[in-house]
Design a protein around this motif. Sequence first.
Motif, PDB file in Angstrom:
ATOM      1  N   TRP A   7     -19.165  -2.240 -32.899  1.00 38.41           N
ATOM      2  CA  TRP A   7     -17.891  -2.511 -32.251  1.00 38.41           C
ATOM      3  C   TRP A   7     -16.886  -3.168 -33.188  1.00 38.41           C
ATOM      4  O   TRP A   7     -15.691  -3.218 -32.874  1.00 38.41           O
ATOM      5  CB  TRP A   7     -18.111  -3.412 -31.032  1.00 38.41           C
ATOM      6  N   VAL A   8     -17.354  -3.681 -34.309  1.00 45.86           N
ATOM      7  CA  VAL A   8     -16.448  -4.403 -35.197  1.00 45.86           C
ATOM      8  C   VAL A   8     -15.318  -3.499 -35.711  1.00 45.86           C
ATOM      9  O   VAL A   8     -14.141  -3.870 -35.626  1.00 45.86           O
ATOM     10  CB  VAL A   8     -17.237  -5.054 -36.364  1.00 45.86           C
ATOM     11  N   PRO A   9     -15.592  -2.304 -36.242  1.00 47.45           N
ATOM     12  CA  PRO A   9     -14.476  -1.421 -36.628  1.00 47.45           C
ATOM     13  C   PRO A   9     -13.868  -0.671 -35.457  1.00 47.45           C
ATOM     14  O   PRO A   9     -12.713  -0.234 -35.519  1.00 47.45           O
ATOM     15  CB  PRO A   9     -15.126  -0.446 -37.618  1.00 47.45           C
ATOM     16  N   LEU A  10     -14.652  -0.520 -34.373  1.00 46.14           N
ATOM     17  CA  LEU A  10     -14.164   0.269 -33.239  1.00 46.14           C
ATOM     18  C   LEU A  10     -13.042  -0.439 -32.493  1.00 46.14           C
ATOM     19  O   LEU A  10     -12.074   0.200 -32.049  1.00 46.14           O
ATOM     20  CB  LEU A  10     -15.322   0.575 -32.283  1.00 46.14           C
ATOM     21  N   LEU A  11     -13.120  -1.742 -32.349  1.00 44.06           N
ATOM     22  CA  LEU A  11     -12.108  -2.478 -31.579  1.00 44.06           C
ATOM     23  C   LEU A  11     -10.714  -2.378 -32.195  1.00 44.06           C
ATOM     24  O   LEU A  11      -9.743  -2.107 -31.478  1.00 44.06           O
ATOM     25  CB  LEU A  11     -12.542  -3.931 -31.419  1.00 44.06           C
ATOM     26  N   ILE A  38      -3.052  -7.026 -27.488  1.00 43.23           N
ATOM     27  CA  ILE A  38      -3.857  -5.896 -27.977  1.00 43.23           C
ATOM     28  C   ILE A  38      -4.058  -5.989 -29.484  1.00 43.23           C
ATOM     29  O   ILE A  38      -5.196  -5.913 -29.981  1.00 43.23           O
ATOM     30  CB  ILE A  38      -3.190  -4.567 -27.610  1.00 43.23           C
ATOM     31  N   GLY A  39      -2.962  -6.143 -30.227  1.00 47.26           N
ATOM     32  CA  GLY A  39      -3.036  -6.116 -31.685  1.00 47.26           C
ATOM     33  C   GLY A  39      -3.823  -7.274 -32.257  1.00 47.26           C
ATOM     34  O   GLY A  39      -4.712  -7.082 -33.102  1.00 47.26           O
ATOM     35  N   VAL A  40      -3.524  -8.483 -31.820  1.00 46.65           N
ATOM     36  CA  VAL A  40      -4.219  -9.668 -32.323  1.00 46.65           C
ATOM     37  C   VAL A  40      -5.590  -9.804 -31.671  1.00 46.65           C
ATOM     38  O   VAL A  40      -6.579 -10.131 -32.335  1.00 46.65           O
ATOM     39  CB  VAL A  40      -3.375 -10.934 -32.075  1.00 46.65           C
ATOM     40  N   GLY A  41      -5.657  -9.516 -30.365  1.00 48.05           N
ATOM     41  CA  GLY A  41      -6.913  -9.677 -29.637  1.00 48.05           C
ATOM     42  C   GLY A  41      -8.025  -8.782 -30.148  1.00 48.05           C
ATOM     43  O   GLY A  41      -9.184  -9.206 -30.246  1.00 48.05           O
ATOM     44  N   SER A  42      -7.708  -7.530 -30.498  1.00 51.50           N
ATOM     45  CA  SER A  42      -8.744  -6.595 -30.956  1.00 51.50           C
ATOM     46  C   SER A  42      -9.398  -7.092 -32.245  1.00 51.50           C
ATOM     47  O   SER A  42     -10.624  -7.056 -32.390  1.00 51.50           O
ATOM     48  CB  SER A  42      -8.144  -5.208 -31.166  1.00 51.50           C
ATOM     49  N   VAL A  43      -8.585  -7.568 -33.190  1.00 51.66           N
ATOM     50  CA  VAL A  43      -9.132  -8.083 -34.448  1.00 51.66           C
ATOM     51  C   VAL A  43      -9.836  -9.416 -34.219  1.00 51.66           C
ATOM     52  O   VAL A  43     -10.868  -9.710 -34.848  1.00 51.66           O
ATOM     53  CB  VAL A  43      -8.015  -8.228 -35.507  1.00 51.66           C
ATOM     54  N   GLY A  44      -9.305 -10.238 -33.312  1.00 50.24           N
ATOM     55  CA  GLY A  44      -9.942 -11.510 -32.993  1.00 50.24           C
ATOM     56  C   GLY A  44     -11.334 -11.326 -32.417  1.00 50.24           C
ATOM     57  O   GLY A  44     -12.275 -12.049 -32.783  1.00 50.24           O
ATOM     58  N   LEU A 126      -1.168  -2.259 -38.520  1.00 48.65           N
ATOM     59  CA  LEU A 126      -2.022  -3.355 -38.969  1.00 48.65           C
ATOM     60  C   LEU A 126      -3.451  -3.174 -38.456  1.00 48.65           C
ATOM     61  O   LEU A 126      -4.426  -3.379 -39.197  1.00 48.65           O
ATOM     62  CB  LEU A 126      -1.442  -4.686 -38.478  1.00 48.65           C
ATOM     63  N   ASN A 127      -3.592  -2.784 -37.193  1.00 50.49           N
ATOM     64  CA  ASN A 127      -4.924  -2.545 -36.629  1.00 50.49           C
ATOM     65  C   ASN A 127      -5.628  -1.402 -37.346  1.00 50.49           C
ATOM     66  O   ASN A 127      -6.831  -1.486 -37.647  1.00 50.49           O
ATOM     67  CB  ASN A 127      -4.813  -2.229 -35.139  1.00 50.49           C
ATOM     68  N   LEU A 128      -4.900  -0.324 -37.621  1.00 51.43           N
ATOM     69  CA  LEU A 128      -5.504   0.812 -38.317  1.00 51.43           C
ATOM     70  C   LEU A 128      -5.925   0.416 -39.724  1.00 51.43           C
ATOM     71  O   LEU A 128      -6.969   0.870 -40.231  1.00 51.43           O
ATOM     72  CB  LEU A 128      -4.515   1.972 -38.357  1.00 51.43           C
ATOM     73  N   PHE A 129      -5.132  -0.425 -40.377  1.00 56.35           N
ATOM     74  CA  PHE A 129      -5.446  -0.912 -41.722  1.00 56.35           C
ATOM     75  C   PHE A 129      -6.791  -1.648 -41.724  1.00 56.35           C
ATOM     76  O   PHE A 129      -7.671  -1.393 -42.559  1.00 56.35           O
ATOM     77  CB  PHE A 129      -4.325  -1.854 -42.168  1.00 56.35           C
ATOM     78  N   VAL A 130      -6.952  -2.549 -40.772  1.00 54.30           N
ATOM     79  CA  VAL A 130      -8.200  -3.310 -40.680  1.00 54.30           C
ATOM     80  C   VAL A 130      -9.377  -2.390 -40.374  1.00 54.30           C
ATOM     81  O   VAL A 130     -10.459  -2.516 -40.961  1.00 54.30           O
ATOM     82  CB  VAL A 130      -8.068  -4.409 -39.606  1.00 54.30           C
TER      83      VAL A 130
END
Length: 612
Positions: A7-11, A38-44, A126-130
């Motif tokens: 789930w780490v890359p999936l989120l 969404i943007g911050v929460g997914s990476v968090g 930014l999310n896609l980059f991560v």
Amino acid sequence: MQGLLAWVPLLPLIGFLLLVAIPLFYSKEPSEKFVTAIGVGSVGISALLTAIVATTVFWQNPGEVVNIALWQWMLVDNLELGFNFHVDWLTLVMLMIITGVGFLIHLYSAGYMREDPDFRRYFAYLNLFVCAMLILVMADNLVLLYLGWEGVGLCSYLLIGFWYKNPANGAAAQKAFIVTRIGDTAMAIGLFLLFFEFSTLNIPQLISAADSSGANSQIITVATLLLLGGAVGKSAQLPLQTWLPDAMAGPTPVSALIHAATMVTAGVYLIARMHPLYMLSETAMTAVAVVGALTLLLAGFSAIAQSDIKRVLAYSTISQIGYMFLALGVGAWSGAIFHLMTHAFFKALLFLSAGSVILSLHHEQNIFTMGGLYRRIPFTFICFAIGCACLAALPFTSGFYSKDQILLRAWEFHDGFNSLWLAGILGALVTGIYSFRVLFLVFAGSEGSSSSHCKDANNTVMRVPLAILATLALFGGMLAPPLQSVFGTQTWEHPAAWVEGIAIAMPLFGLVIAWGLSRQQQKIGEKRSPIMQFWFSGWGFDWLYENLLAKPFRNLARLNHKDIIDSIYKGTAAFSQQLNSLLSSSQNGQIRWYLATFAAGSILFLALLVAL
């Protein structure tokens, strides 16, 4: 528990898809709070899952290796590749950096990019980059790694040129994309060569096959040098370093993400991951070390001459990545990853602090118009000062402990005094100079022309990440990751006290020189001596490539503006059409003509037979 890693890359990928798909379902642009969630929460959440797995699985068993098979990706002849993940301590360190530091940068971005009309698009990229970077470091085969590698390149293009209405930003994005493609091409050829030799691109299988006695040393050397070409491009090392200073065209948090947690660390990770192959080639190891030593010096001197606060930090990144390459080249594998980790802390801190300075000065970036800002933005000053101290590797900071490992190994590499160690020591002096030069010019001395307009732009959302990063930058030296299960136990004897003393003294000398240099430059402004102008231009590499490669190509294109080359092919086609018309005219449907032609041909054929 191990399944959480999938789930780490999936989120972040889900976050990207949701942010992109919103216009398909809602005509109205969503609120910034919704996008931030969404943007911050997914990476968090990815960072939280990584921390849970690290504490429950890897801390209890340092030698643990987790393999996650998701699905079979491709099966072509004898090439069988799965969309599978391989997680050991090296991967885990990268995951914690990407998600942890990445989350703090995302959180800071929520305050920095506030009221930007493209707020949603920014967080989608930014999310896609991560996500791309996470796939890169978790991949168990080089093709999946290459997918993440190219994804990182695409996202860097999108984010560097984020404010695309300014043509200069678009040009910077194109430059980054094109220059890194050169290295990517070399890397792709290296993958083809490895598959040709070993019939696999699965990383564990590849390393096992290379360790066998029948491995061709020449092919391993060529392949590792080609992989080095890819690493040089992505990590902005000599001679493909020219794209990174111009990449400052993007928003400042993007610069922090590129420099600290994602793109430029990819090359270091690649070489560290493939280190068993590099250990089989002394030539490749030497090449890595030499590239790192030269780059850290060239970029360091360039940083001394810059006037843009972000370009100073950009050249400092090139130089510090050079230290990591130097460490890899002398076999200090753990030291390179340790410095990558500490660098992520203090470089993210520096870039985000610089972003606060830029916002407070209404987007002014010229350090010669600043000065005396410690009075107006004291919190930012403290954060920036901590970052500079760690960057310069002052004693007891995180940068000191990680860089000390590199210099120690460089000294032992050739049993004492040698050119690589000397480059590292000189680089430590230069790092001290450019680190404290920018600190003094921006925050010390008298106020500059833009300082009087300074208004602290930090809000709570921006202060929290800065405070956390400042703490990590100061005390991160205590968090040396246990990488023995990946690289083995690396021990070497401590050199004489005077050798250690030189390494400690160099940054302090740099601080003193920076104080004198900054006072002089505050008086003369941006006037530069010829040598400083040469360093300011990045040692003339842009000029060299422009005149050696770009201009000749453009001149050739201008010469061919009337399609002279194409006229050759068009002429060939026209000749074929005329010949076709001529031959077609003989097909007129008249039987007498056919019989006459047949008779004439037969007579000619018989005459040839008689003549021969």
